[in-house]
Design a protein around this motif. Sequence first.
Motif, PDB file in Angstrom:
ATOM      1  N   ASP A 277     -61.967  55.461 -49.547  1.00 54.51           N
ATOM      2  CA  ASP A 277     -63.348  55.826 -49.251  1.00 54.51           C
ATOM      3  C   ASP A 277     -63.890  56.693 -50.392  1.00 54.51           C
ATOM      4  N   PHE A 278     -64.316  56.039 -51.467  1.00 48.89           N
ATOM      5  CA  PHE A 278     -64.773  56.716 -52.670  1.00 48.89           C
ATOM      6  C   PHE A 278     -66.129  56.146 -53.081  1.00 48.89           C
ATOM      7  N   PRO A 279     -67.213  56.687 -52.536  1.00 52.62           N
ATOM      8  CA  PRO A 279     -68.541  56.110 -52.765  1.00 52.62           C
ATOM      9  C   PRO A 279     -68.962  56.039 -54.228  1.00 52.62           C
ATOM     10  N   THR A 280     -68.483  56.962 -55.064  1.00 54.76           N
ATOM     11  CA  THR A 280     -68.887  56.951 -56.476  1.00 54.76           C
ATOM     12  C   THR A 280     -67.764  56.498 -57.399  1.00 54.76           C
ATOM     13  N   GLY A 281     -66.756  55.833 -56.831  1.00 53.88           N
ATOM     14  CA  GLY A 281     -65.689  55.265 -57.648  1.00 53.88           C
ATOM     15  C   GLY A 281     -64.424  56.100 -57.668  1.00 53.88           C
ATOM     16  N   ARG A 282     -63.378  55.511 -58.216  1.00 53.25           N
ATOM     17  CA  ARG A 282     -62.070  56.159 -58.294  1.00 53.25           C
ATOM     18  C   ARG A 282     -61.256  55.506 -59.402  1.00 53.25           C
ATOM     19  N   PRO A 283     -60.217  56.186 -59.883  1.00 50.53           N
ATOM     20  CA  PRO A 283     -59.312  55.556 -60.857  1.00 50.53           C
ATOM     21  C   PRO A 283     -58.519  54.424 -60.212  1.00 50.53           C
ATOM     22  N   ALA A 284     -57.905  53.614 -61.034  1.00 54.08           N
ATOM     23  CA  ALA A 284     -57.056  52.519 -60.555  1.00 54.08           C
ATOM     24  C   ALA A 284     -55.664  53.058 -60.247  1.00 54.08           C
ATOM     25  N   TRP A 285     -55.612  53.982 -59.284  1.00 51.18           N
ATOM     26  CA  TRP A 285     -54.336  54.622 -58.965  1.00 51.18           C
ATOM     27  C   TRP A 285     -53.298  53.623 -58.461  1.00 51.18           C
ATOM     28  N   ASP A 286     -53.762  52.513 -57.935  1.00 57.54           N
ATOM     29  CA  ASP A 286     -52.816  51.509 -57.472  1.00 57.54           C
ATOM     30  C   ASP A 286     -51.981  50.943 -58.623  1.00 57.54           C
ATOM     31  N   ALA A 287     -52.464  51.091 -59.873  1.00 55.03           N
ATOM     32  CA  ALA A 287     -51.678  50.651 -61.025  1.00 55.03           C
ATOM     33  C   ALA A 287     -50.385  51.455 -61.137  1.00 55.03           C
ATOM     34  N   GLY A 288     -50.393  52.659 -60.615  1.00 55.86           N
ATOM     35  CA  GLY A 288     -49.187  53.486 -60.609  1.00 55.86           C
ATOM     36  C   GLY A 288     -48.407  53.397 -59.320  1.00 55.86           C
ATOM     37  N   GLY A 289     -48.852  52.527 -58.408  1.00 58.74           N
ATOM     38  CA  GLY A 289     -48.131  52.320 -57.160  1.00 58.74           C
ATOM     39  C   GLY A 289     -48.763  52.932 -55.937  1.00 58.74           C
ATOM     40  N   ALA A 290     -49.936  53.570 -56.071  1.00 59.15           N
ATOM     41  CA  ALA A 290     -50.604  54.130 -54.897  1.00 59.15           C
ATOM     42  C   ALA A 290     -51.030  53.008 -53.953  1.00 59.15           C
ATOM     43  N   LEU A 291     -51.009  53.300 -52.673  1.00 60.03           N
ATOM     44  CA  LEU A 291     -51.380  52.320 -51.656  1.00 60.03           C
ATOM     45  C   LEU A 291     -52.694  52.747 -51.017  1.00 60.03           C
ATOM     46  N   PHE A 292     -53.709  51.893 -51.103  1.00 59.89           N
ATOM     47  CA  PHE A 292     -54.997  52.176 -50.477  1.00 59.89           C
ATOM     48  C   PHE A 292     -55.051  51.493 -49.115  1.00 59.89           C
ATOM     49  N   VAL A 293     -55.372  52.278 -48.082  1.00 62.04           N
ATOM     50  CA  VAL A 293     -55.366  51.771 -46.710  1.00 62.04           C
ATOM     51  C   VAL A 293     -56.613  52.261 -45.982  1.00 62.04           C
ATOM     52  N   LYS A 294     -56.839  51.696 -44.797  1.00 65.25           N
ATOM     53  CA  LYS A 294     -57.954  52.151 -43.967  1.00 65.25           C
ATOM     54  C   LYS A 294     -57.602  53.395 -43.164  1.00 65.25           C
ATOM     55  N   ASN A 295     -56.321  53.511 -42.796  1.00 67.81           N
ATOM     56  CA  ASN A 295     -55.894  54.633 -41.945  1.00 67.81           C
ATOM     57  C   ASN A 295     -54.556  55.159 -42.443  1.00 67.81           C
ATOM     58  N   VAL A 296     -54.538  56.423 -42.817  1.00 66.46           N
ATOM     59  CA  VAL A 296     -53.338  57.037 -43.395  1.00 66.46           C
ATOM     60  C   VAL A 296     -52.419  57.635 -42.323  1.00 66.46           C
ATOM     61  N   ALA A 297     -52.916  57.784 -41.107  1.00 68.45           N
ATOM     62  CA  ALA A 297     -52.242  58.596 -40.084  1.00 68.45           C
ATOM     63  C   ALA A 297     -50.789  58.198 -39.849  1.00 68.45           C
ATOM     64  N   GLN A 298     -50.506  56.897 -39.758  1.00 71.32           N
ATOM     65  CA  GLN A 298     -49.136  56.476 -39.465  1.00 71.32           C
ATOM     66  C   GLN A 298     -48.178  56.871 -40.586  1.00 71.32           C
ATOM     67  N   TYR A 299     -48.639  56.774 -41.823  1.00 72.07           N
ATOM     68  CA  TYR A 299     -47.813  57.146 -42.968  1.00 72.07           C
ATOM     69  C   TYR A 299     -47.618  58.666 -43.017  1.00 72.07           C
ATOM     70  N   GLU A 300     -48.677  59.402 -42.684  1.00 77.57           N
ATOM     71  CA  GLU A 300     -48.584  60.865 -42.628  1.00 77.57           C
ATOM     72  C   GLU A 300     -47.527  61.298 -41.622  1.00 77.57           C
ATOM     73  N   ASN A 301     -47.605  60.738 -40.417  1.00 75.53           N
ATOM     74  CA  ASN A 301     -46.656  61.119 -39.373  1.00 75.53           C
ATOM     75  C   ASN A 301     -45.227  60.805 -39.773  1.00 75.53           C
ATOM     76  N   MET A 302     -45.033  59.653 -40.401  1.00 76.60           N
ATOM     77  CA  MET A 302     -43.701  59.265 -40.869  1.00 76.60           C
ATOM     78  C   MET A 302     -43.142  60.316 -41.825  1.00 76.60           C
ATOM     79  N   LYS A 303     -43.948  60.694 -42.800  1.00 77.17           N
ATOM     80  CA  LYS A 303     -43.479  61.649 -43.793  1.00 77.17           C
ATOM     81  C   LYS A 303     -43.325  63.045 -43.216  1.00 77.17           C
ATOM     82  N   LEU A 304     -44.320  63.496 -42.451  1.00 69.54           N
ATOM     83  CA  LEU A 304     -44.264  64.845 -41.895  1.00 69.54           C
ATOM     84  C   LEU A 304     -43.070  65.028 -40.960  1.00 69.54           C
ATOM     85  N   ARG A 305     -42.798  64.016 -40.158  1.00 69.91           N
ATOM     86  CA  ARG A 305     -41.723  64.160 -39.179  1.00 69.91           C
ATOM     87  C   ARG A 305     -40.342  63.879 -39.776  1.00 69.91           C
TER      88      ARG A 305
END
Length: 489
Positions: A266-294
């Motif tokens: 959700d970047f209205p004015t643009g963003r770097p191509a972070w996915d080139a370094g392996g970043a994952l762009f998703v609609k909802n981060v919550a499940q991944y957050e819970n996995m890591k936090l717990r």
Amino acid sequence: MTMERLTASSTLPADVRQPAYVPSEHGCGIVHLGLGAFHKAHQAVYTDDALAAAGGDWRTIGASLRSPKAAEELNPQNGLFTLIERGVDNTSARVIGSIAKVIAAKGNSEQLLETLSDPRIRIASLTVTEKAYGIERMSGGIDTSHPAVAADILSPDSPVGVLGILVAALKRRCDAETKPFTVLCCDNLPNNGAFVRAGVLEFARRIDPALADWIEAQVSFPSTMVDRITPAATQATLSEARDLTGCSDLAAVETEPFSQWVIEDDFPTGRPAWDAGGALFVKNVAQYENMKLRMLNGTHSMLAYAGFLSGRDYVCDVMADPDLAKLVKRHIIAASHTLDPVPGVDLNTYAESLLQRFSNPNIRHETYQIAMDGTEKLPQRIFEPAITAMERGQSIAPFAFATAVWMRYCLGRTDNNATFELRDPRQDQIEKSVGTIKSPDEIATRLSGLDGFMPKELILDQSWNSAVSSKLALMLDKGMLAALHNEAK
């Protein structure tokens, strides 16, 4: 002989990976607040990869809010620094070029506000730790007793804190009819985008309701999940960077090979191509957050308290102890059972990867470093999965043990009566609560009752209280090593 500082003109060995672009040919589109080791080992690396893959004016201007140290380290080096990756079998060096410069903003925020007001800046990212925001986790509202929040409410045009700086910069952009920047929290917090958004909006509403309405309608606050174990840099880090690069580098950092970044797109004015370094762009981060936090962070907290109190200085030392290693694995598995399926992730495979990462003997991550700020961390890392485990009829023992060992840590002394600093934002409250009390039941009751700390579902559950108190009693009666051995049976 004094060795030359790392700069853009340095000649580096062939085996040191360098930026695959000319940093000076790219403008800046990001301001990062709280430029420390983790940002350099994580987001700065993804931005370096993005610039190499897709170009763009996406270099970062860092801002240090507490000390001029980062500016003194990086500015003489043209923003360059060495990233040392320590695997189990090999160590490699890479020079990162995505940071352009650092602003030392403590005591004088004007340069930072001018930079954030520049229309070319499209993202304001942050790694400042939860306690720096001055936002109450339970209510989501601002903490008006927080020194920076209190000061900035009184003097909003010359802010010193995170919320005040963000709001003041957004006000300037609103007044100038400039599109706002995206606020990207990269701190290790659940639902971190909404967390910061709530704090920014309440702060803005207190000083300028119309501005708050504009922020609410115009500013994006995407959530993120970040993961890369990054120990604090030491003189050994700087020495190894010097050996690997042939240059003096006061900003060098060390980290593990693993890295993960999940980002709400959700970047209205643009963003770097972070996915080139392996970043994952998703609609909802919550499940991944819970996995890591717990699974990762909750286990990290448990092993930090247990390891430190039993004389284990580093995480890899914890994993070399059979009893502790067994408890680490138990906690990871128990935490995984409190999760719903995570898209694209096999939780058993993730659990095994965590055990391997924790065991890496070349990553010297101090248990005492991890153990800080427990009152900020335990609610989401330990208490939330404990409640889920209770609801699902699963064992609460791992979470009760983690809570008990934190309580034992809160006494501020080892079994040998060596004292240590708790380094917790509620340290004064903790010390007043426990005082000279000896009874494990009373210690547990008082610490559980810290205002807004432990959820009522746990405070009112007798099985939970009994489990925590009995484990704490054994630690106090028999000592940590005996308690660990008994828990690992």
